[in-house]
Motif scaffolding. Structure first.
Motif, PDB file in Angstrom:
ATOM      1  N   PHE A 175       4.753  13.029  21.321  1.00  0.00           N
ATOM      2  CA  PHE A 175       4.650  12.430  19.989  1.00  0.00           C
ATOM      3  C   PHE A 175       4.359  13.492  18.933  1.00  0.00           C
ATOM      4  CE2 PHE A 175       2.235  10.777  16.449  1.00  0.00           C
ATOM      5  CZ  PHE A 175       3.122   9.827  15.968  1.00  0.00           C
ATOM      6  N   TRP A 176       3.259  14.234  19.111  1.00  0.00           N
ATOM      7  CA  TRP A 176       2.884  15.213  18.080  1.00  0.00           C
ATOM      8  C   TRP A 176       3.848  16.389  18.056  1.00  0.00           C
ATOM      9  CZ3 TRP A 176      -0.280  13.069  14.757  1.00  0.00           C
ATOM     10  CH2 TRP A 176      -1.206  12.123  15.195  1.00  0.00           C
ATOM     11  N   ASP A 177       4.453  16.683  19.208  1.00  0.00           N
ATOM     12  CA  ASP A 177       5.433  17.773  19.261  1.00  0.00           C
ATOM     13  C   ASP A 177       6.657  17.496  18.398  1.00  0.00           C
ATOM     14  OD1 ASP A 177       4.060  19.499  20.877  1.00  0.00           O
ATOM     15  OD2 ASP A 177       5.038  18.880  22.753  1.00  0.00           O
ATOM     16  N   THR A 178       6.934  16.210  18.175  1.00  0.00           N
ATOM     17  CA  THR A 178       8.103  15.855  17.364  1.00  0.00           C
ATOM     18  C   THR A 178       8.059  16.568  16.019  1.00  0.00           C
ATOM     19  OG1 THR A 178       8.064  13.683  18.394  1.00  0.00           O
ATOM     20  CG2 THR A 178       9.410  13.893  16.413  1.00  0.00           C
ATOM     21  N   PHE A 179       6.829  16.744  15.504  1.00  0.00           N
ATOM     22  CA  PHE A 179       6.680  17.438  14.224  1.00  0.00           C
ATOM     23  C   PHE A 179       5.877  18.729  14.378  1.00  0.00           C
ATOM     24  CE2 PHE A 179       7.714  13.084  13.034  1.00  0.00           C
ATOM     25  CZ  PHE A 179       8.763  13.324  12.172  1.00  0.00           C
ATOM     26  N   TRP A 186       7.549  17.607   6.147  1.00  0.00           N
ATOM     27  CA  TRP A 186       8.472  18.561   5.532  1.00  0.00           C
ATOM     28  C   TRP A 186       8.064  18.955   4.118  1.00  0.00           C
ATOM     29  CZ3 TRP A 186      13.184  15.400   7.613  1.00  0.00           C
ATOM     30  CH2 TRP A 186      13.390  15.737   8.959  1.00  0.00           C
ATOM     31  N   HIS A 187       7.521  17.996   3.374  1.00  0.00           N
ATOM     32  CA  HIS A 187       7.309  18.280   1.957  1.00  0.00           C
ATOM     33  C   HIS A 187       5.857  18.524   1.565  1.00  0.00           C
ATOM     34  CE1 HIS A 187      11.474  17.350   1.544  1.00  0.00           C
ATOM     35  NE2 HIS A 187      11.311  16.098   1.906  1.00  0.00           N
ATOM     36  N   LEU A 188       4.924  17.988   2.322  1.00  0.00           N
ATOM     37  CA  LEU A 188       3.535  18.055   1.867  1.00  0.00           C
ATOM     38  C   LEU A 188       2.590  18.779   2.822  1.00  0.00           C
ATOM     39  CD1 LEU A 188       3.153  14.377   0.558  1.00  0.00           C
ATOM     40  CD2 LEU A 188       3.532  16.428  -0.804  1.00  0.00           C
ATOM     41  N   ALA A 189       2.912  18.790   4.109  1.00  0.00           N
ATOM     42  CA  ALA A 189       1.938  19.260   5.099  1.00  0.00           C
ATOM     43  C   ALA A 189       1.502  20.710   4.873  1.00  0.00           C
ATOM     44  CB  ALA A 189       2.494  19.082   6.506  1.00  0.00           C
ATOM     45  N   HIS A 226       0.831  -1.206   0.000  1.00  0.00           N
ATOM     46  CA  HIS A 226       0.000   0.000   0.000  1.00  0.00           C
ATOM     47  C   HIS A 226       0.866   1.257   0.000  1.00  0.00           C
ATOM     48  CE1 HIS A 226      -3.534   2.359   0.484  1.00  0.00           C
ATOM     49  NE2 HIS A 226      -3.153   2.858   1.646  1.00  0.00           N
ATOM     50  N   ARG A 227       0.263   2.380  -0.365  1.00  0.00           N
ATOM     51  CA  ARG A 227       0.996   3.653  -0.380  1.00  0.00           C
ATOM     52  C   ARG A 227       1.324   4.100   1.048  1.00  0.00           C
ATOM     53  NH1 ARG A 227      -3.582   4.222  -3.030  1.00  0.00           N
ATOM     54  NH2 ARG A 227      -4.392   5.851  -1.643  1.00  0.00           N
ATOM     55  N   VAL A 228       2.585   4.425   1.276  1.00  0.00           N
ATOM     56  CA  VAL A 228       3.010   4.925   2.588  1.00  0.00           C
ATOM     57  C   VAL A 228       4.015   6.059   2.386  1.00  0.00           C
ATOM     58  CG1 VAL A 228       2.725   2.689   3.774  1.00  0.00           C
ATOM     59  CG2 VAL A 228       4.943   3.279   2.777  1.00  0.00           C
ATOM     60  N   ILE A 229       4.158   6.902   3.412  1.00  0.00           N
ATOM     61  CA  ILE A 229       5.165   7.961   3.409  1.00  0.00           C
ATOM     62  C   ILE A 229       5.593   8.158   4.863  1.00  0.00           C
ATOM     63  CG2 ILE A 229       3.357   9.749   3.563  1.00  0.00           C
ATOM     64  CD1 ILE A 229       5.191  11.610   1.946  1.00  0.00           C
ATOM     65  N   THR A 230       6.870   8.432   5.109  1.00  0.00           N
ATOM     66  CA  THR A 230       7.266   8.642   6.502  1.00  0.00           C
ATOM     67  C   THR A 230       6.673   9.960   6.998  1.00  0.00           C
ATOM     68  OG1 THR A 230       9.286   9.836   5.952  1.00  0.00           O
ATOM     69  CG2 THR A 230       9.469   7.421   6.214  1.00  0.00           C
ATOM     70  N   MET A 231       6.495  10.061   8.295  1.00  0.00           N
ATOM     71  CA  MET A 231       5.924  11.285   8.846  1.00  0.00           C
ATOM     72  C   MET A 231       6.847  12.475   8.577  1.00  0.00           C
ATOM     73  SD  MET A 231       4.233  11.983  12.579  1.00  0.00           S
ATOM     74  CE  MET A 231       2.622  11.288  12.286  1.00  0.00           C
ATOM     75  N   ALA A 232       8.150  12.229   8.626  1.00  0.00           N
ATOM     76  CA  ALA A 232       9.095  13.321   8.352  1.00  0.00           C
ATOM     77  C   ALA A 232       8.909  13.818   6.922  1.00  0.00           C
ATOM     78  CB  ALA A 232      10.525  12.846   8.579  1.00  0.00           C
ATOM     79  N   ASP A 233       8.834  12.917   5.950  1.00  0.00           N
ATOM     80  CA  ASP A 233       8.653  13.340   4.555  1.00  0.00           C
ATOM     81  C   ASP A 233       7.342  14.083   4.377  1.00  0.00           C
ATOM     82  OD1 ASP A 233      10.998  12.590   3.461  1.00  0.00           O
ATOM     83  OD2 ASP A 233      10.294  10.653   2.695  1.00  0.00           O
ATOM     84  N   PHE A 234       6.311  13.555   4.984  1.00  0.00           N
ATOM     85  CA  PHE A 234       5.008  14.211   4.828  1.00  0.00           C
ATOM     86  C   PHE A 234       5.041  15.612   5.435  1.00  0.00           C
ATOM     87  CE2 PHE A 234       0.796  15.412   6.298  1.00  0.00           C
ATOM     88  CZ  PHE A 234       0.074  15.310   5.122  1.00  0.00           C
TER      89      PHE A 234
END
Ligand code: GFB
Length: 368
Positions: free
Chosen positions: A130-134, A84-87, A74-82
């Motif tokens: 957890f959420w503070d990480t990003f 930094w690049h998409l959010a 299935h389609r996945v993306i790391t939280m860091a990639d999401f």
């Protein structure tokens, strides 16, 4: 849809319950859930707890596991990639909604406003860290009851899609994993897409080659720390405890719980080890067990096991330093494995071995 984004939307969650074994069970369920909803799964970091630290640590998903093999499923993306690049485009700060089944109460009394029920997604540890990480904050809560996560036995996925279309809800961010514990039977096989990172593949191979004698080895998991002693007290009043369906069956088809399954005695451990080694000698004389590798959260019993097994020409080994992930990676590759039926940590090993067709057994099972 935004450039580069998934028009079907995204899904993520905090692995806020339990340690690694629990989180791994939840991961497989969340992966199946994301696929059923046809949303890209944002791979959350693993949540870890260190003695003496008040805040959890978040370890990137791909420290332990490869991202690419998951994409076969299935389609996945790391939280860091999401993030930094998409959010910025897909999930602007003003649109960050946290999802929970129903109102969750805050630990701080004054934050429980009866007029404004809330998920309090960042309240307490590991939720906040957890959420503070990003740097993720939520502007609103969404209660999804009575929807649930069992996408295998109903048309639940369609209900989610109807209630939460991607155009209005680009990201479903869950306060806890959208999955059951223990892992649903249907999702166990997804373990095949969870493959150790190069670092752990190399480290486990190196240890096996350099530290263990040549020949087959038996990997064992001894779960015997004080938290486990306490957890095992629940055996007497439960049908199931943690991962017990892995040996007893999800409907207790293979029997009821009993204490030795949770906490085998030292004598029973030694007896079962000897029996297993002898059995393999008889049935697979070309691939005799030469050593035992012990993984444990507390007492590895190295001295006792060496004494008990030296007459059979077997040496007993453990890692020089505690590393729960390297222990798992090595157990996954042993020629034979004896695990703890109740432990979700053992369950991880069992599922991985099943993928490769490697044999696994459990302490005290079947009942003597
Ligand atoms: O993985 P886990 O959820 O499995 O939690 P259980 C146990 C943790 O203990 C692991 C450490 O994540 C490791 O950090 N640990 C356990 C080990 N076995 C080993 C081992 O062989 N080697 C090393 N290095 N570390 C349950 C929890 O644990 O325990 C429940 O999941 C509950 O939520 C219960 O807290 C008491 O399923 O075994």
């Amino acid at each position: 849809a935004q450039l580069g984004g998934d028009p079907n939307g995204y899904l993520t969650y905090c692995p806020c319950m339990g340690r690694f074994g629990n989180q791994a069970d939840h991961f497989l369920g969340s992966l199946a859930f994301a696929k059923a909803l046809n949303r890209t799964l944002i791979l959350p970091p693993w949540v870890e707890y260190r003695r003496g630290e008040l805040r959890s640590r978040q370890v990137p998903f791909n420290t332990y596991f490869e991202v690419e093999p998951l994409k076969e499923y299935h389609r996945v993306i790391t939280m860091a990639d999401f993030m930094w690049h998409l959010a910025d485009d897909i999930w602007p700060e003003s649109e960050r909604v946290s999802f929970c089944y129903k109102e969750r109460y805050s630990l701080q009394q004054e934050k429980n406003d009866p007029d404004k029920p809330n998920c309090h997604a960042k309240d307490g540890n590991p939720f906040g860290p957890f959420w503070d990480t990003f740097h993720i904050d939520f502007v609103r809560s969404e209660f999804y009851a009575p929807l649930h996560f069992d996408v295998h036995h109903s048309n639940e996925a369609a209900k989610w899609q109807a209630k939460y279309p991607a155009e209005s809800y680009p990201v479903l961010a869950f306060t806890g994993a959208p999955a059951s514990f223990p892992v649903q039977l249907e999702n166990c096989k997804l373990q095949r897409y969870l493959q150790w990172s190069q670092r752990y593949r190399d480290a486990s191979k190196d240890f096996i080659r350099e530290q263990l004698p040549r020949g087959a080895f038996l990997g064992i998991h001894l779960r015997n720390g004080i938290d486990w002693v306490r957890a095992c007290e629940h055996v007497k009043d439960s049908q199931h405890l943690f991962a017990s369906p892995q040996c007893l069956g999800y409907k207790n088809e293979r029997g009821a719980l009993y204490p030795e399954l949770c906490m085998p005695s030292k004598e029973a451990i030694i007896r079962q080890l000897k029996r297993t080694i002898k059995n393999v000698r008889q049935t697979q004389p070309d691939n005799e067990i030469k050593s035992v590798f012990v993984a444990s959260d507390s007492n590895h019993m190295i001295g006792e096991l060496n004494t008990a097994l030296s007459r059979m020409g077997i040496s007993v080994h453990k890692l020089p330093e505690d590393d729960p992930y390297l222990d798992l990676a090595i157990l996954g590759q042993s020629n034979h494995f004896i695990g703890n039926c109740i432990s979700s940590y053992s369950a991880f090993v069992k599922r991985e071995r099943d993928v490769h067709g490697f044999p696994s057994y459990f302490w005290g099972f079947p009942k003597e």
